[in-house]
Design a protein around this motif. Structure first.
Motif, PDB file in Angstrom:
ATOM      1  N   GLN A 188      13.959  66.533  -7.961  1.00 56.21           N
ATOM      2  CA  GLN A 188      15.358  66.176  -8.183  1.00 56.21           C
ATOM      3  C   GLN A 188      15.497  64.686  -8.478  1.00 56.21           C
ATOM      4  N   GLY A 189      16.414  64.374  -9.399  1.00 58.58           N
ATOM      5  CA  GLY A 189      16.661  62.977  -9.732  1.00 58.58           C
ATOM      6  C   GLY A 189      18.131  62.715  -9.967  1.00 58.58           C
ATOM      7  N   ARG A 190      18.485  61.445  -9.934  1.00 53.84           N
ATOM      8  CA  ARG A 190      19.864  61.029 -10.195  1.00 53.84           C
ATOM      9  C   ARG A 190      19.817  59.740 -11.007  1.00 53.84           C
ATOM     10  N   ALA A 191      20.643  59.655 -12.047  1.00 59.30           N
ATOM     11  CA  ALA A 191      20.586  58.521 -12.964  1.00 59.30           C
ATOM     12  C   ALA A 191      21.686  57.505 -12.696  1.00 59.30           C
ATOM     13  N   THR A 192      21.325  56.232 -12.824  1.00 61.31           N
ATOM     14  CA  THR A 192      22.292  55.140 -12.883  1.00 61.31           C
ATOM     15  C   THR A 192      22.239  54.569 -14.294  1.00 61.31           C
ATOM     16  N   PHE A 193      23.166  53.674 -14.618  1.00 64.42           N
ATOM     17  CA  PHE A 193      23.219  53.173 -15.997  1.00 64.42           C
ATOM     18  C   PHE A 193      23.815  51.777 -16.035  1.00 64.42           C
ATOM     19  N   ASN A 194      23.625  51.121 -17.160  1.00 63.27           N
ATOM     20  CA  ASN A 194      24.316  49.863 -17.409  1.00 63.27           C
ATOM     21  C   ASN A 194      24.298  49.581 -18.909  1.00 63.27           C
ATOM     22  N   VAL A 195      25.134  48.637 -19.307  1.00 67.40           N
ATOM     23  CA  VAL A 195      25.255  48.264 -20.712  1.00 67.40           C
ATOM     24  C   VAL A 195      24.983  46.774 -20.848  1.00 67.40           C
ATOM     25  N   THR A 196      24.269  46.389 -21.885  1.00 68.87           N
ATOM     26  CA  THR A 196      24.095  44.974 -22.223  1.00 68.87           C
ATOM     27  C   THR A 196      24.494  44.759 -23.686  1.00 68.87           C
ATOM     28  N   PRO A 197      25.129  43.614 -23.962  1.00 65.80           N
ATOM     29  CA  PRO A 197      25.525  42.576 -23.015  1.00 65.80           C
ATOM     30  C   PRO A 197      26.552  43.099 -22.007  1.00 65.80           C
TER      31      PRO A 197
END
Length: 210
Positions: free
Chosen positions: A115-124
């Motif tokens: 089992q996994g869970r994703a996080t995220f972000n945007v650049t810039p």
């Protein structure tokens, strides 16, 4: 020798009680703020886009500009999760305000379900407040069977208001990055394969030593 009874000033006594009450209230408030800090910070990031946090919306953009921008896609796996996680396409070029669907895939390379869970972000990071996702797989518990591959779509658009940011004037590319982590307690433990004759050698050594 006579005993003298000390008289307590009622005003001073009341003042002491008030100070004590204020101290208790202050400590209680600090404890409450500590418990609320994480969800409040997450809410703050979601509303403002701080730290490259993208926005989650329920409707598509009703305005498309005659200006294009490139969106790149990054994929990472952390914490020993045995997944092959990749974007189907590394980048797309879209018009600002245009709704686009892209795909990631994840394959469990382990011999048991994980089992996994994703996080995220945007650049810039400043672009996070203007990167709107209509559909995504972030923060969702995902279970993959041994060898199973899952298609994970992302539907998004870049808010046309982004062109009004002086900081984004010369920015031609935005990167959307996902990282999958194992869910607590689900990290697989690799077992070393047995070598032929290993068991027999162990038994022989035990007999010799006994």
């Amino acid at each position: 020798m006579s005993n003298q009874t000390q008289t307590v000033d009622p005003k001073k006594q009341s003042s002491n009680r008030m100070v004590a009450g204020m101290c208790v209230a202050f400590v209680g408030g600090m404890v409450g703020m500590a418990y609320a800090a994480v969800p409040l910070y997450a809410m703050f990031c979601q509303i403002t886009g701080y730290g490259g946090t993208t926005q989650r919306v329920e409707q598509y953009s009703d305005k498309i500009l005659d200006r294009e921008i490139t969106v790149r896609f990054d994929a990472n796996v952390s914490g020993g999760l045995p997944w092959d996680f990749q974007p189907v396409a590394r980048d797309v070029q879209i018009k600002i305000g245009e709704t686009k669907q892209i795909h990631y895939t994840a394959t469990n390379t382990f011999d048991t379900p994980t089992q996994g869970r994703a996080t995220f972000n945007v650049t810039p990071e400043i672009a996070g407040a203007y990167f709107n996702k209509v559909e995504c797989f972030c923060f969702t518990d995902t279970t993959l069977k041994p060898g199973e591959t899952l298609d994970m779509p992302v539907v998004f658009f870049v808010d046309p208001e982004i062109v009004n940011l002086p900081e984004m004037k010369d920015v031609k590319t935005i990167t959307l990055s996902y990282t999958f982590f194992p869910i607590a307690g689900e990290k697989p433990v690799a077992v070393a394969p047995k070598v032929d004759g290993e068991a027999n050698n162990v038994n022989s050594d035990e007999k010799a030593g006994g």
